[in-house]
Design an enzyme around this catalytic site. Sequence first.
Site, PDB file in Angstrom:
ATOM      1  N   ARG A 101       1.068  -1.424  -0.153  1.00  0.00           N
ATOM      2  CA  ARG A 101       0.295  -0.073  -0.022  1.00  0.00           C
ATOM      3  C   ARG A 101       0.911   1.102   0.083  1.00  0.00           C
ATOM      4  O   ARG A 101       1.537   1.603   1.146  1.00  0.00           O
ATOM      5  CB  ARG A 101      -1.258   0.098   1.340  1.00  0.00           C
ATOM      6  CG  ARG A 101      -2.200   1.096   0.677  1.00  0.00           C
ATOM      7  CD  ARG A 101      -3.229   0.820   2.707  1.00  0.00           C
ATOM      8  NE  ARG A 101      -3.856   1.932   2.918  1.00  0.00           N
ATOM      9  CZ  ARG A 101      -5.088   2.033   2.906  1.00  0.00           C
ATOM     10  NH1 ARG A 101      -5.703   0.984   1.989  1.00  0.00           N
ATOM     11  NH2 ARG A 101      -5.960   2.810   2.484  1.00  0.00           N
ATOM     12  N   HIS A 128      -6.863   0.874  -6.955  1.00  0.00           N
ATOM     13  CA  HIS A 128      -7.229   0.411  -5.973  1.00  0.00           C
ATOM     14  C   HIS A 128      -8.159  -1.033  -5.762  1.00  0.00           C
ATOM     15  O   HIS A 128      -8.748  -0.530  -6.432  1.00  0.00           O
ATOM     16  CB  HIS A 128      -8.105   1.642  -5.219  1.00  0.00           C
ATOM     17  CG  HIS A 128      -8.195   1.200  -3.369  1.00  0.00           C
ATOM     18  ND1 HIS A 128      -7.280   0.547  -2.817  1.00  0.00           N
ATOM     19  CD2 HIS A 128      -8.261   1.410  -2.740  1.00  0.00           C
ATOM     20  CE1 HIS A 128      -7.481  -0.123  -1.633  1.00  0.00           C
ATOM     21  NE2 HIS A 128      -8.473   0.759  -0.943  1.00  0.00           N
ATOM     22  N   GLN A 131     -10.510  -3.517  -4.153  1.00  0.00           N
ATOM     23  CA  GLN A 131     -11.285  -2.474  -3.057  1.00  0.00           C
ATOM     24  C   GLN A 131     -12.370  -2.636  -4.358  1.00  0.00           C
ATOM     25  O   GLN A 131     -13.271  -3.010  -4.145  1.00  0.00           O
ATOM     26  CB  GLN A 131     -11.120  -0.686  -3.048  1.00  0.00           C
ATOM     27  CG  GLN A 131     -12.369  -0.038  -2.757  1.00  0.00           C
ATOM     28  CD  GLN A 131     -13.206  -0.259  -1.187  1.00  0.00           C
ATOM     29  OE1 GLN A 131     -12.640  -0.331  -0.323  1.00  0.00           O
ATOM     30  NE2 GLN A 131     -14.312  -0.735  -1.946  1.00  0.00           N
ATOM     31  N   ASP A 221     -16.771   8.794  -3.488  1.00  0.00           N
ATOM     32  CA  ASP A 221     -15.410   8.766  -2.194  1.00  0.00           C
ATOM     33  C   ASP A 221     -15.476  10.292  -1.669  1.00  0.00           C
ATOM     34  O   ASP A 221     -15.295  11.318  -2.069  1.00  0.00           O
ATOM     35  CB  ASP A 221     -14.078   7.969  -3.485  1.00  0.00           C
ATOM     36  CG  ASP A 221     -12.982   8.487  -2.664  1.00  0.00           C
ATOM     37  OD1 ASP A 221     -13.085   7.548  -0.860  1.00  0.00           O
ATOM     38  OD2 ASP A 221     -12.297   7.683  -2.693  1.00  0.00           O
ATOM     39  N   CYS A 261     -16.617   3.527  -0.452  1.00  0.00           N
ATOM     40  CA  CYS A 261     -14.920   3.221  -0.788  1.00  0.00           C
ATOM     41  C   CYS A 261     -14.531   2.656   0.989  1.00  0.00           C
ATOM     42  O   CYS A 261     -13.721   2.461   2.103  1.00  0.00           O
ATOM     43  CB  CYS A 261     -14.056   2.793  -0.905  1.00  0.00           C
ATOM     44  SG  CYS A 261     -13.381   4.626  -1.349  1.00  0.00           S
ATOM     45  N   ARG A 289     -14.875  -6.774   1.797  1.00  0.00           N
ATOM     46  CA  ARG A 289     -13.148  -6.523   1.359  1.00  0.00           C
ATOM     47  C   ARG A 289     -12.031  -7.977   1.316  1.00  0.00           C
ATOM     48  O   ARG A 289     -11.789  -8.606   1.016  1.00  0.00           O
ATOM     49  CB  ARG A 289     -12.463  -5.741   1.616  1.00  0.00           C
ATOM     50  CG  ARG A 289     -12.925  -4.196   1.205  1.00  0.00           C
ATOM     51  CD  ARG A 289     -12.191  -4.294   0.315  1.00  0.00           C
ATOM     52  NE  ARG A 289     -10.422  -3.700  -0.070  1.00  0.00           N
ATOM     53  CZ  ARG A 289      -9.599  -2.881   0.105  1.00  0.00           C
ATOM     54  NH1 ARG A 289     -10.524  -1.803   1.158  1.00  0.00           N
ATOM     55  NH2 ARG A 289      -8.080  -3.099   0.779  1.00  0.00           N
TER      56      ARG A 289
END
Length: 305
Positions: A101, A128, A131, A221, A261, A289
Site C-alpha cells: 500500500r 485500488h 477495493q 468517495d 469505499c 473486502r
Amino acid sequence: MRHLITLSDLSAAEISRIFSITEDLKSKFAHGLREPLLPGRVLALLFEKQSLRTRVSFESGMAHLGGSSIMLGSDTGFGKRESVADFARVLSEMVDVAVLRCNRHATVEEFAENSSCSVINGLTDLAHPCQVLADLYTLQEHVGDLAGVRLAWIGDGNNVARSLTRGCGHVGVQLVVCTPPGYELDETFLREVRAEFPKLDIATTHDPQEAVDGAAAVYTDVWASMGQESERDQRRQDFAAYQVNRQLMARAEPDALFMHCLPAHRGEEVTDEVIDSAQSVVIPQAANRMHVQKGILVWLLAAQA
C-alpha cells in the site's frame, strides 16, 4: 506465478473464478466454517499509508485460511535503508505473497519486478484493485448479473475511479463518471482503457443529476484523499455541488444502492441520511473486502476451495 495483481493483470474469467471462490468461502464463513486452505503460508503487509480495511481484511482473511501475516512498519526502513529492489529480493525469499500500500504506483511495480513471490497492489496513487473487486462483488450480490447495470461515480477521478473503470470493462457494467471540471479521468488513461476494453461502456459528465439518472448504484468517495490535505479547502469549493444527498439519490432508480469505499467525510461528499439509509451497502461493501481478498489469496496460491 503472478507477480503483480491488478485489474489489468486479471481476465474476466479469472475475476469470475475469484468471485466463485469468494462466494464459497463466504457461505462457509457464515456457517462458522473457516477452512485452513493455506496452512504455513505467510503474507507480508508493507504499508506506507494508514489503513483499516485493507490491513484488517488481509490479516483476518489469512488467519481464517490457516496462514499467518506480518505487518511491516517503518522500523523495516522500507525505501530508506536499502533500495526497493534489494528489499523486494530479500523479503520475497521469506514470504509467499506481499501486499503493498504505497504512495507511488511505481514503487509497487519496482518491487514486483524484483520479487520472487507474488505481489498484490493494496493501493497506490493510480489504482485500488482490491477495493474495486469487492465493490463489484457487492454489486453482484445485490443486483445479480452485472452486464448492462448502470453505475454512477460522483466525485474525483481518482485511483478508485480508475480501477472501477477497468473493473467495469471486465464485467460489462455501464459506468458514468461524473466529476467537477478539472478533476476528470485524464484523457491518456481513457484512451488506454478504451483500447484495453473495446466494449467498455463509459460516459463522462459534469452533471450529477444526469449521471445518476437510471442508475442502479451511486458511488462516491472523499473529495480530498490522503496526501491531498493541503487542497482540501479548494476541493470543498469545487465539489460542493457534487454531494450525494437525498435529492440526488431520488434521481436514481427507486431501489438504487449507495456505495462508498470509506472512510467517509460525512456532511461533505455524502449526507448522514444517505449513508445510514436502507439503500446504503457501505458496511457489506467493507466486509466483502475480507471475503474477496480471501478469494484472491486462495486463487493466487493455488489452493483448492
